[in-house]
Motif scaffolding. Structure first.
Motif, PDB file in Angstrom:
ATOM      1  N   VAL A 102       0.848  -1.205   0.000  1.00  0.00           N
ATOM      2  CA  VAL A 102       0.000   0.000   0.000  1.00  0.00           C
ATOM      3  C   VAL A 102       0.880   1.250   0.000  1.00  0.00           C
ATOM      4  N   ALA A 103       1.878   1.254   0.867  1.00  0.00           N
ATOM      5  CA  ALA A 103       2.767   2.411   0.938  1.00  0.00           C
ATOM      6  C   ALA A 103       3.530   2.602  -0.377  1.00  0.00           C
ATOM      7  N   GLY A 104       4.036   1.519  -0.943  1.00  0.00           N
ATOM      8  CA  GLY A 104       4.775   1.609  -2.199  1.00  0.00           C
ATOM      9  C   GLY A 104       3.906   2.120  -3.340  1.00  0.00           C
ATOM     10  N   ALA A 105       2.663   1.649  -3.392  1.00  0.00           N
ATOM     11  CA  ALA A 105       1.748   2.099  -4.440  1.00  0.00           C
ATOM     12  C   ALA A 105       1.458   3.587  -4.299  1.00  0.00           C
ATOM     13  N   THR A 106       1.233   4.030  -3.079  1.00  0.00           N
ATOM     14  CA  THR A 106       0.929   5.440  -2.823  1.00  0.00           C
ATOM     15  C   THR A 106       2.099   6.330  -3.220  1.00  0.00           C
ATOM     16  N   VAL A 107       3.282   5.949  -2.794  1.00  0.00           N
ATOM     17  CA  VAL A 107       4.474   6.744  -3.102  1.00  0.00           C
ATOM     18  C   VAL A 107       4.727   6.774  -4.598  1.00  0.00           C
ATOM     19  N   ASN A 108       4.626   5.649  -5.266  1.00  0.00           N
ATOM     20  CA  ASN A 108       4.932   5.597  -6.695  1.00  0.00           C
ATOM     21  C   ASN A 108       3.897   6.374  -7.517  1.00  0.00           C
ATOM     22  N   ARG A 109       2.631   6.344  -7.112  1.00  0.00           N
ATOM     23  CA  ARG A 109       1.613   7.120  -7.827  1.00  0.00           C
ATOM     24  C   ARG A 109       1.888   8.619  -7.672  1.00  0.00           C
ATOM     25  N   SER A 110       2.276   9.006  -6.468  1.00  0.00           N
ATOM     26  CA  SER A 110       2.582  10.416  -6.221  1.00  0.00           C
ATOM     27  C   SER A 110       3.766  10.871  -7.078  1.00  0.00           C
ATOM     28  N   ARG A 111       4.805  10.064  -7.126  1.00  0.00           N
ATOM     29  CA  ARG A 111       5.972  10.383  -7.961  1.00  0.00           C
ATOM     30  C   ARG A 111       5.579  10.479  -9.431  1.00  0.00           C
ATOM     31  N   SER A 112       4.737   9.569  -9.852  1.00  0.00           N
ATOM     32  CA  SER A 112       4.310   9.543 -11.247  1.00  0.00           C
ATOM     33  C   SER A 112       3.531  10.812 -11.595  1.00  0.00           C
ATOM     34  N   ARG A 113       2.624  11.231 -10.701  1.00  0.00           N
ATOM     35  CA  ARG A 113       1.860  12.454 -10.948  1.00  0.00           C
ATOM     36  C   ARG A 113       2.784  13.664 -11.051  1.00  0.00           C
ATOM     37  N   ARG A 114       3.726  13.780 -10.128  1.00  0.00           N
ATOM     38  CA  ARG A 114       4.650  14.918 -10.149  1.00  0.00           C
ATOM     39  C   ARG A 114       5.495  14.912 -11.430  1.00  0.00           C
ATOM     40  N   ALA A 115       5.969  13.766 -11.826  1.00  0.00           N
ATOM     41  CA  ALA A 115       6.775  13.664 -13.050  1.00  0.00           C
ATOM     42  C   ALA A 115       5.951  14.035 -14.282  1.00  0.00           C
ATOM     43  N   ASN A 116       4.712  13.576 -14.332  1.00  0.00           N
ATOM     44  CA  ASN A 116       3.856  13.893 -15.480  1.00  0.00           C
ATOM     45  C   ASN A 116       3.516  15.382 -15.517  1.00  0.00           C
ATOM     46  N   ASP A 117       3.270  15.980 -14.356  1.00  0.00           N
ATOM     47  CA  ASP A 117       2.992  17.417 -14.300  1.00  0.00           C
ATOM     48  C   ASP A 117       4.209  18.215 -14.756  1.00  0.00           C
ATOM     49  N   ALA A 119       6.616  17.208 -16.775  1.00  0.00           N
ATOM     50  CA  ALA A 119       6.813  17.007 -18.219  1.00  0.00           C
ATOM     51  C   ALA A 119       5.842  17.869 -19.017  1.00  0.00           C
ATOM     52  N   GLU A 120       4.617  17.985 -18.548  1.00  0.00           N
ATOM     53  CA  GLU A 120       3.622  18.803 -19.246  1.00  0.00           C
ATOM     54  C   GLU A 120       4.012  20.276 -19.194  1.00  0.00           C
ATOM     55  N   GLY A 121       4.465  20.735 -18.030  1.00  0.00           N
ATOM     56  CA  GLY A 121       4.898  22.125 -17.901  1.00  0.00           C
ATOM     57  C   GLY A 121       6.088  22.431 -18.793  1.00  0.00           C
ATOM     58  N   GLN A 122       7.029  21.498 -18.861  1.00  0.00           N
ATOM     59  CA  GLN A 122       8.204  21.698 -19.704  1.00  0.00           C
ATOM     60  C   GLN A 122       7.811  21.743 -21.182  1.00  0.00           C
ATOM     61  N   ALA A 123       6.885  20.900 -21.592  1.00  0.00           N
ATOM     62  CA  ALA A 123       6.439  20.897 -22.986  1.00  0.00           C
ATOM     63  C   ALA A 123       5.776  22.229 -23.339  1.00  0.00           C
ATOM     64  N   GLN A 124       4.993  22.781 -22.426  1.00  0.00           N
ATOM     65  CA  GLN A 124       4.347  24.071 -22.677  1.00  0.00           C
ATOM     66  C   GLN A 124       5.384  25.187 -22.790  1.00  0.00           C
ATOM     67  N   GLN A 125       6.389  25.161 -21.930  1.00  0.00           N
ATOM     68  CA  GLN A 125       7.434  26.175 -21.995  1.00  0.00           C
ATOM     69  C   GLN A 125       8.203  26.096 -23.308  1.00  0.00           C
ATOM     70  N   GLN A 126       8.487  24.898 -23.765  1.00  0.00           N
ATOM     71  CA  GLN A 126       9.210  24.735 -25.026  1.00  0.00           C
ATOM     72  C   GLN A 126       8.370  25.250 -26.195  1.00  0.00           C
ATOM     73  N   GLN A 127       7.071  24.989 -26.152  1.00  0.00           N
ATOM     74  CA  GLN A 127       6.197  25.451 -27.222  1.00  0.00           C
ATOM     75  C   GLN A 127       6.121  26.980 -27.223  1.00  0.00           C
ATOM     76  N   GLN A 128       6.035  27.590 -26.056  1.00  0.00           N
ATOM     77  CA  GLN A 128       5.992  29.048 -25.982  1.00  0.00           C
ATOM     78  C   GLN A 128       7.300  29.656 -26.485  1.00  0.00           C
ATOM     79  N   ALA A 129       8.418  29.055 -26.136  1.00  0.00           N
ATOM     80  CA  ALA A 129       9.714  29.560 -26.587  1.00  0.00           C
ATOM     81  C   ALA A 129       9.827  29.476 -28.108  1.00  0.00           C
ATOM     82  N   ALA A 130       9.366  28.382 -28.679  1.00  0.00           N
ATOM     83  CA  ALA A 130       9.418  28.225 -30.140  1.00  0.00           C
ATOM     84  C   ALA A 130       8.522  29.255 -30.825  1.00  0.00           C
ATOM     85  N   SER A 131       7.348  29.488 -30.266  1.00  0.00           N
ATOM     86  CA  SER A 131       6.428  30.472 -30.826  1.00  0.00           C
ATOM     87  C   SER A 131       7.028  31.872 -30.753  1.00  0.00           C
TER      88      SER A 131
END
Length: 154
Positions: A102-117, A119-131
């Motif tokens: 249970v603890a491992g699942a909770t921690v790994n899901r939290s890490r996954s959410r932070r990593a995905n957030d 990555a999304e923020g970085q992709a938006q910044q790259q798109q704005q810079a290119a524009s």
């Protein structure tokens, strides 16, 4: 002739005003306001042709490809991988494998959410810079044209 000039001026004001928002153009050689409007229209068209960038008709925003996520924003399988790691770790130290899972699942899901957030923020910044880089290219071309016609451009 006068009606045609007024039509050109009205059309160019509607199209060019948003595109010229970044540039301040001043007649350095005594050009009339009408001549300045004609020159701005022609330089706008020339800059669009040279750069392929039209500030009045920007390309549609493309969504950056992001890895698939679940409804909770985690990468599929993140919880299962975390549960397996947690269970193994708990078993190694002599703890309850179920609680470790249970603890491992909770921690790994939290890490996954932070990593995905992140990555999304970085992709938006790259798109704005290119524009922004594309717009800078357009503005440089437009300014060069206007300066060549005797205007001061800031």
């Amino acid at each position: 002739m006068k009606h045609q000039l007024l039509s050109v001026l009205a059309l160019s004001v509607a199209v060019i005003s948003p595109a010229m928002a970044q540039l301040s153009v001043y007649p350095a050689s005594g050009q009339s306001p009408e001549q300045q409007q004609i020159d701005e229209t022609e330089c706008y068209q020339w800059a669009v042709e040279q750069t392929g960038i039209d500030p009045a008709a920007p390309p549609p925003v493309q969504q950056a490809s992001t890895p698939p996520t679940t409804a909770t924003g985690t990468t599929p399988g993140a919880g299962a991988r975390g549960a397996a790691r947690g269970a193994v770790a708990a078993e190694i130290v002599g703890g309850d494998a179920g609680k470790g899972a249970v603890a491992g699942a909770t921690v790994n899901r939290s890490r996954s959410r932070r990593a995905n957030d992140a990555a999304e923020g970085q992709a938006q910044q790259q798109q704005q810079a290119a524009s922004q880089q594309q717009m800078d290219t357009y503005y440089k071309a437009n300014a060069a044209c206007l300066e060549g016609r005797g205007y001061s451009v800031n």
